[in-house]
Design a protein around this motif. Structure first.
Motif, PDB file in Angstrom:
ATOM      1  N   THR A   5      48.385  28.218  44.100  1.00  0.00           N
ATOM      2  CA  THR A   5      49.377  27.381  43.408  1.00  0.00           C
ATOM      3  C   THR A   5      49.331  27.645  41.906  1.00  0.00           C
ATOM      4  N   THR A   8      51.211  30.833  41.105  1.00  0.00           N
ATOM      5  CA  THR A   8      52.629  30.906  41.467  1.00  0.00           C
ATOM      6  C   THR A   8      53.494  30.864  40.210  1.00  0.00           C
ATOM      7  N   GLU A  13      51.737  36.684  41.147  1.00  0.00           N
ATOM      8  CA  GLU A  13      52.179  35.974  42.353  1.00  0.00           C
ATOM      9  C   GLU A  13      52.210  36.876  43.589  1.00  0.00           C
TER      10      GLU A  13
END
Length: 261
Positions: A5, A8, A13
């Motif tokens: 997370t 991201t 990513e």
């Protein structure tokens, strides 16, 4: 999941699943009785191949090379000495002049200097060390003798790298040669000089229970590497906070949706 997370929306990513495992392993490895000091995770950046070559090293990587080409480029089953004194003759702290009246006196002076250096190398060898990391300078004659003994040596290693090496290998930083014994030495499966991208670096790897580790970030350009580093820093910070507190705050409006329902 916390690490993923955190990454991201950043350049990392695309490989966040691989990087998340590296982050969690690194943070858990340096955890010491519930305490986490993020300075024990060293991040080294190498401009080379793709970002998927990024790796976690169970030890320390730093940008120093062996002192002499006559020294071995790789030591297996390394016994590591960390010293913060020079392996050379100390200059006197006060101005001193020596009057020499015959060639014999000059020879005696030079021979005495050589004897002192030889004694220093003998003590290092007797300790059982086959790798030496020195914070200060190493004399040219000492380099020759150390190479002859097959010892891998780096000089002028930064103090913070010495401290990380101590945490990774279990070695004690020695301030006096008389204190150097087998008990002060650290250990690692391997110490070697490796070419990383366009520069050579010393890798101390395979430490049994390192309390300091290195994340070696690879990338095709410094812009990409800096972006990957930023993602790693965020992931490391978030994972360590979650481990310290044992709590996670759900994002993406989850809290608000739960409250409204």
């Amino acid at each position: 999941q916390i690490a993923m997370t955190a990454m991201t929306g950043k350049g990392a990513e695309g490989d966040k699943d691989v990087f998340a495992k590296i982050i969690v392993s690194a943070v858990k490895q340096i955890q010491n009785n519930g305490n986490i000091d993020l300075s024990d995770i060293k991040i080294e950046k190498v401009q080379s191949d793709g970002i998927r070559d990024t790796e976690l090293v169970s030890g320390i990587v730093f940008s120093k090379t062996r002192l002499s080409l006559d020294m071995p480029s790789k030591i297996d089953n390394a016994k590591i000495a960390l010293v913060n004194f020079p392996i050379e003759i100390k200059n006197p702290e006060i101005d001193a002049k020596i009057s020499i009246t015959s060639p014999g006196q000059l020879n005696g002076f030079v021979e005495e200097e050589e004897r002192v250096i030889k004694d220093m190398i003998k003590r290092i060898k007797l300790s059982g060390a086959n790798v030496l990391f020195c914070q200060k300078g190493v004399d040219d004659f000492a380099q020759y003798l150390l190479a002859k003994e097959g010892i891998y040596v780096c000089r002028r290693v930064a103090r913070n790298d010495l401290e990380k090496l101590s945490k990774a290998t279990g070695a004690k930083i020695v301030s006096n040669l008389k204190e150097l014994t087998g008990l002060e030495l650290g250990s690692a499966n391997k110490v070697e000089e490796k070419v990383c991208g366009e520069e050579k670096m010393t890798h101390v790897s395979g430490c049994k229970n390192p309390k300091a580790v290195t994340i070696l970030i690879h990338g095709g350009s410094m812009h990409v590497i800096d972006e990957i580093e930023r993602a790693f820093m965020d992931g490391i910070g978030d994972v360590s906070s979650a481990l310290k507190s044992g709590l996670v705050v759900a994002g993406g409006g989850a809290v608000e949706m739960e409250l409204s329902s």
